[in-house]
Design an enzyme around this catalytic site. Structure first.
Site, PDB file in Angstrom:
ATOM      1  N   CYS A  17     -32.742 -41.835  -5.100  1.00  0.00           N
ATOM      2  CA  CYS A  17     -32.381 -42.663  -6.259  1.00  0.00           C
ATOM      3  C   CYS A  17     -30.927 -42.425  -6.639  1.00  0.00           C
ATOM      4  O   CYS A  17     -30.164 -43.371  -6.876  1.00  0.00           O
ATOM      5  CB  CYS A  17     -33.289 -42.344  -7.445  1.00  0.00           C
ATOM      6  SG  CYS A  17     -35.041 -42.631  -7.163  1.00  0.00           S
ATOM      7  N   ASP A 423      -0.948 -10.410 -10.559  1.00  0.00           N
ATOM      8  CA  ASP A 423       0.248 -10.299 -11.385  1.00  0.00           C
ATOM      9  C   ASP A 423       0.104  -9.043 -12.234  1.00  0.00           C
ATOM     10  O   ASP A 423      -0.948  -8.801 -12.831  1.00  0.00           O
ATOM     11  CB  ASP A 423       0.372 -11.542 -12.277  1.00  0.00           C
ATOM     12  CG  ASP A 423       1.575 -11.462 -13.190  1.00  0.00           C
ATOM     13  OD1 ASP A 423       2.678 -11.236 -12.685  1.00  0.00           O
ATOM     14  OD2 ASP A 423       1.389 -11.616 -14.408  1.00  0.00           O
TER      15      ASP A 423
END
Length: 710
Positions: A17, A423
Site C-alpha cells: 500500500c 576538535d
C-alpha cells in the site's frame, strides 16, 4: 522554490500500500515523496503551486485517505479499539472451530454444521477489513496483501460451502483428521483454515498496531515535554502558544521552562535529563541560556523568550527525529521494489501451484489446499516493517538519551567510519579556561596570592582574568580594587588594600598559560590556567578505540598544548596549529589516505569540516550552524555521547539488517513449502502473522539500549 508537506495516511494495510501511494505521488511533476508504512505518514517536497489538497486528492484517488497532521499527537492507536473488538469476537468463535477440526474424537454428528455457523461470522465480520481493502484496491486495478488474504480465506470458505451443500461433507457422522500438510480427501472442509487464518491475521495486525504505537512512544514523549501554559512576569497565565519572542515569563520551582530563552533574574538548577539524557542538573543564573522543556529544580527564574514555537530546540529535536524515521536503507529500497511486484507474482504462483497439482494427477483438494497456503503465507508485511520500525525505536531511544540521528544514511555511515577527528576545544576539553595550579613563592600563602589576584582580575573582561576571579571568589568575598589598568598582551594592575597588585604573563610549561602575581613589585607567586579536559574524555577515547575508530586530535592551539591534552586522554595522532578553514583540509587529507572519517565539533568553524566528513557529529552545546551541517547531534556536551551515538547507530543498522534477513528468509523458505503442499493454510496464516510480529518485536529490543558507563 520548493516546500515540504506532511500528510497522515489512512487505510494502509501492508508495505505494498505504501509503495503504491509513494509511486502515485512521485508521478506528480517536481514532487519527491516518501511514504512510511510504520508511521502512517507521507512526506513530500513539492514545487510552488502544489498544495496539500492536491496531494490528498492523489492519495484518495489511489483508494486511501489522507489529511494534514493534527496539532496534537494522537492519544491512542488509530482504529485499535474496533480492531480489538473484531479480534475478540473472532477468537471466541474460531477456537471451537479449530478444536473440532484438530480432534477427530470430538467430531460428533453434524459437528461440521456447527463449525459453519461459528466460522461464517469470523470470515465475514472478522475478515471484513481484508475484504473491503481488497475490493477497494481491485476497483483501482491494484493488488495488495489484503487481496491475498481475502482470496485465500474466501476460497477456503466457499470450498467448504460447496463440500457441505453439494458434496459429501454435510453427511451425518462425517469426520476427517487435521493434517499439517495439504489434504487429499474429497469431502474435506477448510472452515478451520478460513476462521483460523482470519483470526491469526487479525491478531497479528492488532499486535503490530500496538507494537508500532510503542515504537513511537519515545517521539511522542519528546513532543509532549513542553509546557502547556506559562506565567508571564506580570502574573498572567497564558497558553504557551501565545508566547512571543522577547516576552518575559517566570519559572517557579518544579515547573517546566516554557520556551528557549535567557535568564534575566534569579538562579537555579535545571534538570535537563529528558532532553539530553544527562542526569546531573545544570546551574543557571542571570545571562545564561535555558531550553524549553527543562525542569526548574531549584529557585525562581525570570526568563526572556528568545525562540518560540517551531524554532525552539525541543521542536527542532522532534523535527529531526521525525525526518530521520522516514529514511530507507539501501537494502530496504530493494525490499520495497520486491514488495511492489510481490502480490501479482504470488497470485500467478498460486494459480501455477493449482495447475501443477491438477496436471500431475493430484487430488483437487490437495491442489486447492496448496494454492490457498501459497496465498496466505506470502505476506510482504515483514519486509515493509523491517526498516521503519527499527528506525522508529532507534531514533526515539536516541532522542531520550540526547542523541539526534538525521536518518538511515547517517546510520549506515557509522558502520564504515574508521577514523574520528576530535576538535579539542569544547569537545575533548570543556572550552572554558580554569585555574589549574597556584604556586606561591617560598614563605607565601597560596590562598592570599589567589585572593589578591582575583580582586584585580574581577575588573577584567579577559577569559584568563575571569577564570582567576571565578576561582578566587569560590574561596570567599574579594576586596575592592581601585586604579585598575589593563595593558593588552601584558596583563592588568590595580590597588588592593593599599598595595599595588600586578598580574603579568610569565614563563613556564607551555602546555598551560602561566601568569605572575606581583605585589609592590615583588613576585608573590604564579598561577597556571588551562582549558580543562572533560573528566570523561579519556574513557570515551578508549571506548571509541574499542569500536574500531582511531581518534585524531585537531586544534588551532600550539603543538605543546595539543600534545599535553592528547597524552592525558590517550590520543597518539595530533594535528596542531590548524586554522578554522584548515579543518576541512585535514578531513580531506585523511579521506585521501583511504580513511572513512567521522568529525566531532561544536563551533561555526567546524561546520564545513562536519559537512565534508563521511559522518558529521555536532555537540549540541555548539552552534546551530554546526548542528545543521552534522549527521548526528549530541545534546550532551560530553564526548561519551559520541560513543553512545555510534553504538546506537550501529545497533540500529544491525537490527534493520537482521529484520530484512529473516523477512526474506521466511518468504524464500515458506513459499516452496506451501507450493509443495507441505503446509496447512491455517499453519501458514499463523506463520505469516508471526513473521511480522517477530520483526516488530526484534526492533523493540532497541528500547533497552543503555549508554556506556565511562
Amino acid at each position: 522554490m520548493t516546500r515540504q508537506i506532511e500528510l497522515e495516511i489512512g487505510g494502509m494495510t501492508c508495505a505494498a500500500c505504501a509503495n503504491r501511494i509513494e509511486k502515485k505521488l512521485n508521478r506528480l511533476e517536481g514532487v519527491t515523496a516518501t511514504v512510511n508504512y510504520a508511521t502512517e505518514k507521507a512526506r513530500a517536497v513539492v514545487p510552488a503551486g502544489l498544495t496539500a489538497a492536491d496531494l490528498i486528492a492523489v492519495v484518495e484517488k489511489t483508494g486511501y485517505t489522507a489529511a494534514e497532521p493534527q496539532a496534537e499527537p494522537a492519544a491512542a492507536v488509530p482504529g485499535a479499539d474496533p480492531l480489538r473488538t473484531r479480534l475478540l469476537v473472532s477468537v471466541a468463535l474460531s477456537v471451537p472451530v479449530v478444536v473440532l477440526a484438530m480432534v477427530p474424537a470430538w467430531q460428533f454428528d453434524y459437528w461440521q454444521w456447527l463449525s459453519l455457523t461459528l466460522a461464517a461470522p469470523v470470515v465475514v465480520y472478522g475478515g471484513w477489513p481484508f475484504h473491503r481493502s481488497a475490493f477497494v484496491n481491485l476497483r483501482h486495478g491494484a493488488a495488495t496483501m489484503d487481496t491475498l488474504v481475502s482470496i485465500g480465506t474466501l476460497a477456503a470458505f466457499l470450498w467448504s460451502l460447496w463440500a457441505l451443500f453439494l458434496g459429501d461433507a454435510g453427511m451425518p457422522g462425517m469426520t476427517h483428521p487435521f493434517e499439517l500438510r495439504a489434504g487429499s480427501a474429497g469431502d474435506a472442509i477448510y472452515l478451520e483454515a478460513a476462521a483460523g487464518v482470519t483470526t491469526f491475521l487479525l491478531a497479528g495486525r492488532y499486535a503490530e498496531a500496538r507494537a508500532k504505537r510503542r515504537a513511537g512512544d519515545a517521539l511522542r514523549s519528546l513532543l509532549e515535554l513542553g509546557a502547556k501554559t506559562v506565567t508571564l512576569a506580570d502574573g498572567r497565565e497564558i497558553p504557551v502558544e501565545q508566547l512571543q519572542v522577547d516576552d518575559v515569563f517566570q519559572v517557579r520551582p518544579g515547573e517546566k521552562v516554557a520556551t528557549d530563552g535567557v535568564v534575566t533574574d534569579g538562579s537555579s538548577a535545571l534538570d535537563q535529563s529528558l532532553l539530553t539524557g544527562e542526569s546531573v542538573p545544570v546551574e543557571v543564573a542571570a545571562g545564561d541560556p535555558v531550553t524549553g522543556g527543562t525542569v526548574n529544580a531549584g529557585g525562581r527564574l525570570v526568563v526572556r523568550a528568545t525562540r518560540v514555537g517551531a524554532d525552539t530546540q525541543l521542536a527542532q529535536m522532534a523535527r529531526l527525529v521525525e525526518e530521520a524515521q522516514d529514511g530507507k536503507a539501501a537494502v530496504q529500497r530493494l525490499a520495497d521494489r520486491i514488495s511492489g511486484v510481490f502480490v501479482p507474482v504470488v497470485l500467478v504462483l498460486a494459480a501455477g501451484t493449482l495447475g501443477y497439482w491438477l496436471g500431475t494427477g493430484g487430488s483437487s483438494t490437495a491442489a486447492f489446499t496448496a494454492a490457498v497456503a501459497v496465498l496466505i503465507i506470502a505476506c510482504p508485511c515483514a519486509l515493509g516493517l523491517a526498516t521503519p520500525t527499527a528506525l522508529l525505536v532507534g531514533t526515539g531511544r536516541g532522542a531520550q538519551l540526547g542523541i539526534l540521528i538525521r536518518g538511515v544514511v547517517a546510520l549506515e555511515s557509522t558502520r564504515r567510519v574508521d577514523t574520528i577527528v576530535l576538535d579539542k576545544t569544547g569537545t575533548v576539553t570543556t572550552g572554558v579556561m580554569t585555574l589549574s595550579a597556584v604556586v606561591p613563592e617560598p614563605g607565601e600563602d597560596a590562598d592570599e596570592v589567589l585572593r589578591l589576584a582575583g580582586a584585580v582580575e574581577a575588573a577584567s573582561e579577559h577569559p584568563l582574568g575571569r577564570a582567576i576571579a571565578r576561582a578566587a571568589a569560590a574561596h570567599g568575598p574579594l576586596p575592592a580594587v581601585s586604579a585598575f589598568q589593563a595593558t593588552a598582551g601584558v596583563g592588568v594592575r590595580g590597588r588592593v588594600e593599599g598595595a599595588e597588585v600586578e598580574i603579568v604573563r610569565g614563563a613556564g610549561d607551555t602546555a598551560q598559560t602561566w601568569v605572575e602575581v606581583r605585589v609592590d613589585g615583588t613576585v608573590r607567586g604564579r598561577l597556571a590556567l588551562a582549558d580543562a579536559v572533560r573528566p570523561s574524555s579519556a574513557a570515551a577515547v578508549r571506548a571509541l578505540r574499542g569500536l574500531g575508530l582511531e581518534p585524531v586530535l585537531v586544534t588551532g592551539d600550539a603543538a605543546a598544548v595539543a600534545e599535553a591534552v592528547a597524552a592525558e586522554v590517550g590520543i597518539t595522532e595530533v594535528i596542531a596549529g590548524v586554522l578554522p578553514a584548515g579543518k576541512v583540509d585535514v578531513v580531506k587529507q585523511l579521506q585521501a589516505r583511504g580513511r572513512s572519517v567521522a568529525m566531532v565539533g561544536d563551533g561555526v568553524n567546524d561546520a564545513a569540516a562536519l559537512a565534508q566528513a563521511d559522518l558529521g557529529v555536532a555537540m549540541g552545546a555548539g552552534t546551530d550552524v554546526a548542528i545543521e551541517a552534522s549527521d548526528l547531534t549530541l545534546m550532551r556536551g560530553d564526548l561519551s555521547a559520541a560513543v553512545d551515538a555510534v553504538r546506537l547507530a550501529r545497533r540500529t543498522v544491525t537490527i534493520i539488517r537482521g529484520n530484512l534477513f529473516w523477512a526474506f528468509a521466511y518468504n524464500v523458505a515458506a513459499l516452496p513449502l506451501a507450493a509443495a503442499g507441505l503446509l496447512n493454510p491455517m499453519i501458514a496464516g499463523a506463520a505469516m502473522a508471526l513473521s511480522s510480529i517477530f520483526v516488530v518485536a526484534n526492533s523493540l529490543r532497541l528500547r533497552r539500549f543503555q549508554p556506556v558507563a565511562v
